[in-house]
Design a protein around this motif. Structure first.
Motif, PDB file in Angstrom:
ATOM      1  N   LEU A  54       0.752  -1.109   0.025  1.00  0.00           N
ATOM      2  CA  LEU A  54       0.007  -0.052  -0.028  1.00  0.00           C
ATOM      3  C   LEU A  54       0.772   1.147  -0.172  1.00  0.00           C
ATOM      4  O   LEU A  54       0.534   2.054  -0.665  1.00  0.00           O
ATOM      5  CB  LEU A  54      -0.972  -0.105   1.156  1.00  0.00           C
ATOM      6  CG  LEU A  54      -2.183  -0.961   1.171  1.00  0.00           C
ATOM      7  CD1 LEU A  54      -2.968  -0.882   2.612  1.00  0.00           C
ATOM      8  CD2 LEU A  54      -3.215  -0.567   0.307  1.00  0.00           C
ATOM      9  N   ARG A  55       1.899   1.325   0.852  1.00  0.00           N
ATOM     10  CA  ARG A  55       2.874   2.398   0.992  1.00  0.00           C
ATOM     11  C   ARG A  55       3.431   2.771  -0.144  1.00  0.00           C
ATOM     12  O   ARG A  55       3.628   3.672  -0.892  1.00  0.00           O
ATOM     13  CB  ARG A  55       4.016   1.965   2.220  1.00  0.00           C
ATOM     14  CG  ARG A  55       3.239   2.312   3.473  1.00  0.00           C
ATOM     15  CD  ARG A  55       4.356   2.664   4.294  1.00  0.00           C
ATOM     16  NE  ARG A  55       4.075   3.033   5.733  1.00  0.00           N
ATOM     17  CZ  ARG A  55       3.552   1.984   6.686  1.00  0.00           C
ATOM     18  NH1 ARG A  55       3.865   0.821   6.578  1.00  0.00           N
ATOM     19  NH2 ARG A  55       3.008   2.442   7.901  1.00  0.00           N
ATOM     20  N   ALA A  56       3.804   1.556  -1.024  1.00  0.00           N
ATOM     21  CA  ALA A  56       4.786   1.731  -2.385  1.00  0.00           C
ATOM     22  C   ALA A  56       3.706   2.158  -3.502  1.00  0.00           C
ATOM     23  O   ALA A  56       4.260   2.931  -4.484  1.00  0.00           O
ATOM     24  CB  ALA A  56       5.461   0.340  -2.547  1.00  0.00           C
ATOM     25  N   GLN A  57       2.581   1.497  -3.399  1.00  0.00           N
ATOM     26  CA  GLN A  57       1.852   1.802  -4.529  1.00  0.00           C
ATOM     27  C   GLN A  57       0.875   3.044  -4.954  1.00  0.00           C
ATOM     28  O   GLN A  57       0.246   3.565  -5.593  1.00  0.00           O
ATOM     29  CB  GLN A  57       1.059   0.562  -4.899  1.00  0.00           C
ATOM     30  CG  GLN A  57       1.779  -0.519  -5.317  1.00  0.00           C
ATOM     31  CD  GLN A  57       0.769  -1.643  -5.752  1.00  0.00           C
ATOM     32  OE1 GLN A  57      -0.192  -1.748  -6.027  1.00  0.00           O
ATOM     33  NE2 GLN A  57       1.165  -2.903  -5.224  1.00  0.00           N
ATOM     34  N   PHE A  58       0.493   3.545  -3.279  1.00  0.00           N
ATOM     35  CA  PHE A  58      -0.370   4.747  -3.126  1.00  0.00           C
ATOM     36  C   PHE A  58       0.287   5.750  -2.387  1.00  0.00           C
ATOM     37  O   PHE A  58       0.154   5.770  -0.992  1.00  0.00           O
ATOM     38  CB  PHE A  58      -1.685   4.211  -2.537  1.00  0.00           C
ATOM     39  CG  PHE A  58      -2.256   3.218  -3.364  1.00  0.00           C
ATOM     40  CD1 PHE A  58      -3.097   3.638  -4.336  1.00  0.00           C
ATOM     41  CD2 PHE A  58      -2.203   1.794  -3.236  1.00  0.00           C
ATOM     42  CE1 PHE A  58      -3.942   2.559  -5.048  1.00  0.00           C
ATOM     43  CE2 PHE A  58      -2.754   0.996  -4.061  1.00  0.00           C
ATOM     44  CZ  PHE A  58      -3.699   1.257  -5.065  1.00  0.00           C
ATOM     45  N   GLY A  63       1.508   8.505   3.584  1.00  0.00           N
ATOM     46  CA  GLY A  63       1.707   9.663   4.423  1.00  0.00           C
ATOM     47  C   GLY A  63       0.895   9.521   5.672  1.00  0.00           C
ATOM     48  O   GLY A  63       1.164  10.612   6.559  1.00  0.00           O
ATOM     49  N   ARG A  64      -0.338   8.987   5.225  1.00  0.00           N
ATOM     50  CA  ARG A  64      -1.407   9.074   6.393  1.00  0.00           C
ATOM     51  C   ARG A  64      -1.323   7.939   7.208  1.00  0.00           C
ATOM     52  O   ARG A  64      -1.790   7.674   8.193  1.00  0.00           O
ATOM     53  CB  ARG A  64      -2.610   8.987   5.505  1.00  0.00           C
ATOM     54  CG  ARG A  64      -2.917  10.181   4.696  1.00  0.00           C
ATOM     55  CD  ARG A  64      -4.327  10.088   3.878  1.00  0.00           C
ATOM     56  NE  ARG A  64      -4.762  11.274   3.124  1.00  0.00           N
ATOM     57  CZ  ARG A  64      -5.686  11.543   2.827  1.00  0.00           C
ATOM     58  NH1 ARG A  64      -6.880  10.678   3.014  1.00  0.00           N
ATOM     59  NH2 ARG A  64      -6.231  12.849   2.438  1.00  0.00           N
ATOM     60  N   LEU A  65      -0.494   6.782   6.417  1.00  0.00           N
ATOM     61  CA  LEU A  65      -0.525   5.495   7.410  1.00  0.00           C
ATOM     62  C   LEU A  65       0.466   5.421   8.420  1.00  0.00           C
ATOM     63  O   LEU A  65       1.617   5.499   8.282  1.00  0.00           O
ATOM     64  CB  LEU A  65      -0.238   4.263   6.216  1.00  0.00           C
ATOM     65  CG  LEU A  65      -0.133   3.033   6.642  1.00  0.00           C
ATOM     66  CD1 LEU A  65      -1.446   2.394   7.213  1.00  0.00           C
ATOM     67  CD2 LEU A  65      -0.026   1.907   5.476  1.00  0.00           C
ATOM     68  N   GLY A  66      -0.059   5.328   9.727  1.00  0.00           N
ATOM     69  CA  GLY A  66       0.794   5.399  10.863  1.00  0.00           C
ATOM     70  C   GLY A  66       1.325   4.073  11.576  1.00  0.00           C
ATOM     71  O   GLY A  66       1.255   3.139  10.780  1.00  0.00           O
ATOM     72  N   ASP A  67       1.355   4.116  12.845  1.00  0.00           N
ATOM     73  CA  ASP A  67       1.760   2.830  13.350  1.00  0.00           C
ATOM     74  C   ASP A  67       0.808   1.597  13.456  1.00  0.00           C
ATOM     75  O   ASP A  67      -0.261   1.776  13.103  1.00  0.00           O
ATOM     76  CB  ASP A  67       2.081   3.024  14.833  1.00  0.00           C
ATOM     77  CG  ASP A  67       3.353   4.153  15.205  1.00  0.00           C
ATOM     78  OD1 ASP A  67       3.869   4.589  14.066  1.00  0.00           O
ATOM     79  OD2 ASP A  67       3.496   4.326  16.520  1.00  0.00           O
ATOM     80  N   ASP A  68       1.341   0.489  13.338  1.00  0.00           N
ATOM     81  CA  ASP A  68       0.813  -0.728  13.433  1.00  0.00           C
ATOM     82  C   ASP A  68       1.002  -1.499  14.736  1.00  0.00           C
ATOM     83  O   ASP A  68       2.042  -1.667  15.217  1.00  0.00           O
ATOM     84  CB  ASP A  68       1.389  -1.708  12.198  1.00  0.00           C
ATOM     85  CG  ASP A  68       0.683  -3.115  12.157  1.00  0.00           C
ATOM     86  OD1 ASP A  68      -0.637  -3.012  12.177  1.00  0.00           O
ATOM     87  OD2 ASP A  68       1.387  -4.146  11.785  1.00  0.00           O
ATOM     88  N   GLY A 185      -5.098  -1.234  -9.619  1.00  0.00           N
ATOM     89  CA  GLY A 185      -3.881  -1.694  -8.961  1.00  0.00           C
ATOM     90  C   GLY A 185      -4.152  -2.036  -7.478  1.00  0.00           C
ATOM     91  O   GLY A 185      -3.716  -3.060  -7.064  1.00  0.00           O
ATOM     92  N   LEU A 186      -5.264  -1.602  -6.972  1.00  0.00           N
ATOM     93  CA  LEU A 186      -5.697  -2.128  -5.584  1.00  0.00           C
ATOM     94  C   LEU A 186      -6.205  -3.487  -5.724  1.00  0.00           C
ATOM     95  O   LEU A 186      -5.930  -4.245  -4.738  1.00  0.00           O
ATOM     96  CB  LEU A 186      -6.697  -1.089  -4.953  1.00  0.00           C
ATOM     97  CG  LEU A 186      -7.055  -1.471  -3.446  1.00  0.00           C
ATOM     98  CD1 LEU A 186      -5.755  -1.485  -2.500  1.00  0.00           C
ATOM     99  CD2 LEU A 186      -8.111  -0.328  -2.690  1.00  0.00           C
ATOM    100  N   VAL A 187      -7.011  -3.844  -6.904  1.00  0.00           N
ATOM    101  CA  VAL A 187      -7.646  -4.883  -6.994  1.00  0.00           C
ATOM    102  C   VAL A 187      -6.568  -5.944  -7.123  1.00  0.00           C
ATOM    103  O   VAL A 187      -6.579  -7.031  -6.223  1.00  0.00           O
ATOM    104  CB  VAL A 187      -8.697  -4.924  -8.152  1.00  0.00           C
ATOM    105  CG1 VAL A 187      -9.023  -6.338  -8.541  1.00  0.00           C
ATOM    106  CG2 VAL A 187      -9.845  -4.093  -7.957  1.00  0.00           C
TER     107      VAL A 187
END
Ligand code: ZN
Length: 236
Positions: A54-58, A63-68, A185-187
């Motif tokens: 997700l980080r690589a393709q979008f 920038g919005r995706l934080g901690d896991d 791409g997401l599919v």
């Protein structure tokens, strides 16, 4: 402000679509999963790969995706006696619930998620619960989650919103939503990186993804995908 969300992200198809849905809507999105001794930990192993893809393709989402967060809920595995936590055939119990049902599992998850969200300053919980395909799971029903939202808001003395974008979607509509959110791409990302199969099988790659192709989860995923493709082919 409800612009920061915590997504219950297992690594499966539904929770991955919910994560994309949240990334499109909220300024900051964190993810959480629960390790409770699933019979096969394949789903959990898919998570980092999905997050990385997700980080690589979008880039806009990266920038919005934080901690896991991954919480150890081994206790839940110990008090459950189901096909997910023990080597048993997946059968229907007398009450008609699939044998994979861990009683009240989602209520427990939501409590822990809400506690983490509170500490992290996140007011929205996002989950892939759905009445359309899994009506046998009472803790996934809309009314259950509405009651939970009220209970958590009162218990934390802080407004908690539970969003369930898939609640009324069938599996074909979930694939359509996937395409709306991130295109083909997401599919393709969902097909390649998410896991659904009850048997933890990832040896065979089908048009709809990896899996045994025969268990109830694979069957549901395959049917939904075929229906989605048929609708897309018909201009839907
Ligand atoms: Zn399967």
């Amino acid at each position: 402000m409800n612009d920061q969300a915590l997504v219950l992200f297992s690594g499966g198809q539904d929770s991955t679509v919910c994560l994309a849905w949240a990334l499109q809507r909220y300024a900051r999105v964190e993810t959480i999963a629960f390790d409770y001794g699933q019979r096969h930990a394949v789903e959990l192993q898919c998570r980092p790969r999905v997050l990385q893809a997700l980080r690589a393709q979008f880039p806009a989402w990266a920038g919005r995706l934080g901690d896991d967060h991954v919480l150890d809920l081994a206790l839940l595995g110990r008090i459950s006696d189901t096909a997910l936590t023990r080597e048993r055939a997946i059968t229907l119990q007398a009450g008609g619930l699939p044998d994979t049902f861990v009683p009240g599992r989602n209520l427990i998850f939501l409590n822990f998620a809400a506690a983490v969200a509170y500490r992290r300053g996140l007011s929205v919980l996002v989950g892939g619960m759905c009445e359309t395909d899994y009506s046998g799971y009472p803790d996934c029903r809309d009314n259950t989650l509405k009651a939970m939202q009220v209970a958590l808001s009162l218990g934390l003395d802080s407004r908690v919103v539970i969003e369930t974008p898939l609640m009324w979607l069938d599996k074909a509509a979930t694939w359509s939503l996937t395409r709306q959110l991130g295109g083909e791409g997401l599919v393709e990302l969902v097909i390649e990186h998410t896991h659904t199969c009850y048997l933890g099988e990832r040896s065979g790659r089908h048009a709809w993804g990896w899996g045994c192709g025969a268990c109830p989860a694979c069957t549901l995923r395959r049917r939904g995908f075929e229906q989605y493709r048929a609708q897309a082919g018909a201009g839907g």
